[in-house]
Design a protein around this motif. Structure first.
Motif, mmCIF file in Angstrom:
data_model
loop_
_atom_site.group_PDB
_atom_site.id
_atom_site.type_symbol
_atom_site.label_atom_id
_atom_site.label_comp_id
_atom_site.label_asym_id
_atom_site.label_seq_id
_atom_site.Cartn_x
_atom_site.Cartn_y
_atom_site.Cartn_z
ATOM 1 N N THR A 231 -3.599 -1.255 -5.628
ATOM 2 C CA THR A 231 -3.434 -1.368 -4.097
ATOM 3 C C THR A 231 -2.110 -0.467 -3.761
ATOM 4 O OG1 THR A 231 -4.634 -3.624 -3.647
ATOM 5 C CG2 THR A 231 -2.889 -2.520 -1.729
ATOM 6 N N THR A 232 -2.211 0.339 -2.676
ATOM 7 C CA THR A 232 -1.246 1.152 -2.075
ATOM 8 C C THR A 232 -1.048 1.257 -0.823
ATOM 9 O OG1 THR A 232 0.231 2.898 -2.537
ATOM 10 C CG2 THR A 232 -2.038 3.320 -2.567
ATOM 11 N N VAL A 233 0.042 1.122 -0.226
ATOM 12 C CA VAL A 233 0.366 1.281 1.158
ATOM 13 C C VAL A 233 1.180 2.313 1.687
ATOM 14 C CG1 VAL A 233 1.142 0.037 3.288
ATOM 15 C CG2 VAL A 233 -0.012 -1.189 1.579
ATOM 16 N N THR A 234 0.855 3.549 2.439
ATOM 17 C CA THR A 234 1.530 4.424 2.534
ATOM 18 C C THR A 234 1.649 4.926 4.038
ATOM 19 O OG1 THR A 234 -0.194 6.073 2.216
ATOM 20 C CG2 THR A 234 1.313 5.294 0.394
ATOM 21 N N ASP A 235 2.229 6.065 4.291
ATOM 22 C CA ASP A 235 2.239 6.552 5.760
ATOM 23 C C ASP A 235 2.664 5.742 6.865
ATOM 24 O OD1 ASP A 235 1.273 8.911 4.383
ATOM 25 O OD2 ASP A 235 -0.732 8.260 4.586
ATOM 26 N N PHE A 236 3.533 5.006 6.567
ATOM 27 C CA PHE A 236 4.046 3.946 7.648
ATOM 28 C C PHE A 236 4.851 4.488 8.456
ATOM 29 C CE2 PHE A 236 7.486 1.076 9.447
ATOM 30 C CZ PHE A 236 6.881 -0.008 9.750
ATOM 31 N N ASN B 21 -0.581 -2.474 -11.370
ATOM 32 C CA ASN B 21 -0.897 -3.026 -10.199
ATOM 33 C C ASN B 21 0.067 -3.590 -9.476
ATOM 34 O OD1 ASN B 21 -3.594 -2.404 -11.155
ATOM 35 N ND2 ASN B 21 -3.675 -4.338 -12.516
ATOM 36 N N SER B 22 -0.017 -3.382 -8.183
ATOM 37 C CA SER B 22 1.125 -3.999 -7.207
ATOM 38 C C SER B 22 0.417 -4.814 -6.029
ATOM 39 C CB SER B 22 1.891 -2.799 -6.600
ATOM 40 O OG SER B 22 2.358 -2.117 -7.363
ATOM 41 N N LEU C 187 7.922 -5.708 4.868
ATOM 42 C CA LEU C 187 7.046 -5.843 3.662
ATOM 43 C C LEU C 187 5.510 -6.053 3.925
ATOM 44 C CD1 LEU C 187 9.725 -8.207 2.045
ATOM 45 C CD2 LEU C 187 9.658 -5.769 1.610
ATOM 46 N N TRP C 188 5.175 -5.665 2.708
ATOM 47 C CA TRP C 188 3.561 -5.809 2.718
ATOM 48 C C TRP C 188 3.036 -6.640 1.474
ATOM 49 C CZ3 TRP C 188 0.828 -4.282 -1.442
ATOM 50 C CH2 TRP C 188 1.428 -3.084 -2.267
ATOM 51 N N LYS C 189 2.114 -7.611 1.543
ATOM 52 C CA LYS C 189 1.770 -8.317 0.446
ATOM 53 C C LYS C 189 0.255 -8.220 0.442
ATOM 54 C CE LYS C 189 2.405 -12.568 -1.928
ATOM 55 N NZ LYS C 189 3.124 -13.947 -1.706
ATOM 56 N N ASP D 170 -5.589 -10.911 -4.274
ATOM 57 C CA ASP D 170 -6.913 -11.012 -4.429
ATOM 58 C C ASP D 170 -7.390 -12.458 -4.942
ATOM 59 O OD1 ASP D 170 -6.314 -11.209 -7.274
ATOM 60 O OD2 ASP D 170 -6.751 -9.115 -7.521
ATOM 61 N N ALA D 171 -8.578 -12.723 -5.257
ATOM 62 C CA ALA D 171 -9.162 -14.230 -5.680
ATOM 63 C C ALA D 171 -8.370 -14.627 -7.024
ATOM 64 C CB ALA D 171 -10.648 -14.042 -5.864
ATOM 65 N N TRP D 172 -8.234 -13.620 -7.808
ATOM 66 C CA TRP D 172 -7.715 -13.975 -9.179
ATOM 67 C C TRP D 172 -6.209 -13.744 -9.546
ATOM 68 C CZ3 TRP D 172 -12.064 -15.617 -10.119
ATOM 69 C CH2 TRP D 172 -13.191 -14.644 -9.682
ATOM 70 N N ASN D 173 -5.445 -13.427 -8.475
ATOM 71 C CA ASN D 173 -3.952 -13.137 -8.677
ATOM 72 C C ASN D 173 -3.055 -13.534 -7.455
ATOM 73 O OD1 ASN D 173 -3.900 -11.288 -11.272
ATOM 74 N ND2 ASN D 173 -5.420 -10.456 -10.319
ATOM 75 N N LYS D 174 -3.341 -14.668 -7.126
ATOM 76 C CA LYS D 174 -2.444 -15.183 -5.725
ATOM 77 C C LYS D 174 -0.680 -15.333 -6.285
ATOM 78 C CE LYS D 174 -6.440 -17.526 -3.873
ATOM 79 N NZ LYS D 174 -6.529 -16.597 -2.760
ATOM 80 N N GLY D 175 -0.216 -15.047 -5.378
ATOM 81 C CA GLY D 175 1.194 -15.063 -5.318
ATOM 82 C C GLY D 175 1.979 -13.921 -6.212
ATOM 83 N N PHE D 176 1.190 -12.939 -6.909
ATOM 84 C CA PHE D 176 1.593 -11.997 -7.539
ATOM 85 C C PHE D 176 2.267 -10.941 -6.838
ATOM 86 C CE2 PHE D 176 -0.262 -12.031 -12.190
ATOM 87 C CZ PHE D 176 -0.521 -13.345 -11.946
ATOM 88 N N THR D 177 3.424 -10.143 -7.615
ATOM 89 C CA THR D 177 3.992 -8.932 -7.024
ATOM 90 C C THR D 177 3.530 -7.777 -7.727
ATOM 91 O OG1 THR D 177 6.084 -9.327 -8.622
ATOM 92 C CG2 THR D 177 5.983 -10.338 -6.359
#
Length: 408
Positions: A47-52, A144-145, A159-161, A164-171
């Motif tokens: 995942t990536t978040v851009t163009d804010f 992976n972020s 901030l964005w967060k 997914d089903a397998w990685n809850k609470g990960f950064t």
């Protein structure tokens, strides 16, 4: 956790490389070795978040990009430890598209490790489900972020967060880690040596910085060694339908005939009253000659090399035209009673027919099959011990009442 992985991997490697204990050729076939090559799909979120930015109306907008599944190729080796247990080595090479600073790039991943396959349905010949547990080493060229800031946020407070089903609470995760895997699979054999294998598994990282993910794979399997699957299917069919094998379906089980094993009947003890002179000697000669009458494996077909013995038996019987004989067939204790009785009767009939073709009157012969009713050695004993119960006997009948009963 690293030292545990290496200890486990070394143990599996030793199991794969150690030779089988020496066994006789009549015991078990060489243990099966299976080679796998195919493709894989890995469910790992990138995942990536851009163009804010802020629009003229005061709204905040951004671009969310997400990649879920990437493909690759897989290969493996599995070695039979027991009929229900296999040790394996599996590896996957993946090619993954990911985002870095808003740009899409090409990355790679490599994973390999040993495992154990539990195959509980040993009697299944063409469909083999299994359960797998393993451990591996995973390395990739991308990160992976699941957490970050907005590039265009001047205050750097938003901030964005993502989860997914397998990685809850990960950064974010690391580039290498050691996962354990649990999965199920199925092998569908297209022939005696080739099949198609599908497998799905969940991989869980033993370290806190590793990602958890799913992987599915499918490929072609090549099998070397192991029992003949075609013969196993034919054997079970014949045991359930013995009446069909010699009739309509006799030509449809080629693997059963390929072996063409010749069962040598044991020396026959003819229990008849002994007489002095030539007659007693003739009876002894017949008993010795019956030792040379052979049948095809599990069949009532007399082999060609039995002809000289039958010729001599017929000559001796012709020299005593007033004597009457019971041709009795017996089997060992192994197998269904009805099938064994049918087989023993057909073998006795085959001997009678062979003697009639050599000029002996059918009126002097009576045929009976007694199956395993008088078998002495139990079915669990070795083949060498049970061999003594497999025989065809010529018994001289002197009692008129018994002869009338046999000829009914």
């Amino acid at each position: 956790m690293g030292y545990r992985f290496y200890i486990f991997a070394a143990a599996i490697a030793m199991a794969l490389s150690c030779p089988s204990p020496a066994v006789s050729q009549t015991a078990k076939p060489a243990r099966a070795v299976e080679f796998l090559v195919g493709g894989a799909l890995v469910n790992m979120t990138r995942t990536t978040v851009t163009d804010f930015r802020q629009t003229e109306g005061g709204d905040y907008v951004f671009t969310l990009k997400e990649k879920l599944v990437h493909g690759g190729c897989t290969a493996g080796l599995a070695v039979e430890l027991a009929g229900w247990l296999y040790a394996d080595l599996q590896g996957t090479v993946g090619m993954a598209r990911y985002f870095d600073s808003g740009k899409e790039k090409q990355g790679w991943s490599v994973m390999a490790g040993p495992g154990l396959q539990l195959r509980p349905f040993v009697s299944s010949q063409w469909l083999q489900p299994y359960f797998r547990a393993g451990i591996g080493y995973y390395r990739k060229s991308f990160t992976n972020s699941w957490f970050g800031t907005f590039d265009g946020d001047v205050a750097k407070e938003a901030l964005w967060k993502a989860e997914d089903a397998w990685n809850k609470g990960f950064t974010f995760d690391s580039g290498s880690f050691v996962p354990v895997s649990l999965g199920i699979g199925l092998i569908g054999w297209m022939g005696n040596r080739t099949g198609i294998q599908v497998q799905g598994e969940y991989l869980h990282s033993l370290t806190g910085s590793g990602a958890n993910f799913l992987q599915a794979s499918a490929g072609i399997v090549l099998r070397l060694g192991g029992p003949d699957k075609r013969k196993g299917v034919a054997d079970r069919y014949v045991k359930l339908h013995p009446e069909d094998y010699d009739g309509l379906y006799s030509g449809r089980f080629p693997a059963r005939v390929v072996e063409r094993e010749v069962v040598r009947e044991v020396p026959v003890t003819v229990e008849v009253p002994r007489k002095e002179g030539d007659e007693a000697e003739s009876v002894s000669i017949i008993a010795a000659l019956m030792d040379n009458v052979h049948f095809d494996f599990d069949q009532a077909t007399i082999t060609e090399d039995s002809a000289p013995a039958l010729d001599e038996i017929a000559r001796i019987l012709a020299s005593c035209p007033s004597d009457r004989f019971l041709v009795a067939g017996y089997t060992d204790a192994k197998g269904p009673a009805s099938y064994n009785e049918n087989l023993s009767e057909r073998r006795a009939e085959a001997v009678c027919d062979a003697l009639v073709r050599r000029g002996i009157s059918r009126e002097r012969l009576a045929c009976r099959g007694f199956g395993k009713r008088v078998a002495i050695v139990p079915a669990a004993a070795s083949d060498d011990h049970r061999r003594a119960d497999r025989k065809v006997v010529l018994e001289r009948v002197v009692d008129d009442a018994l002869w009338e009963y046999l000829k009914k």
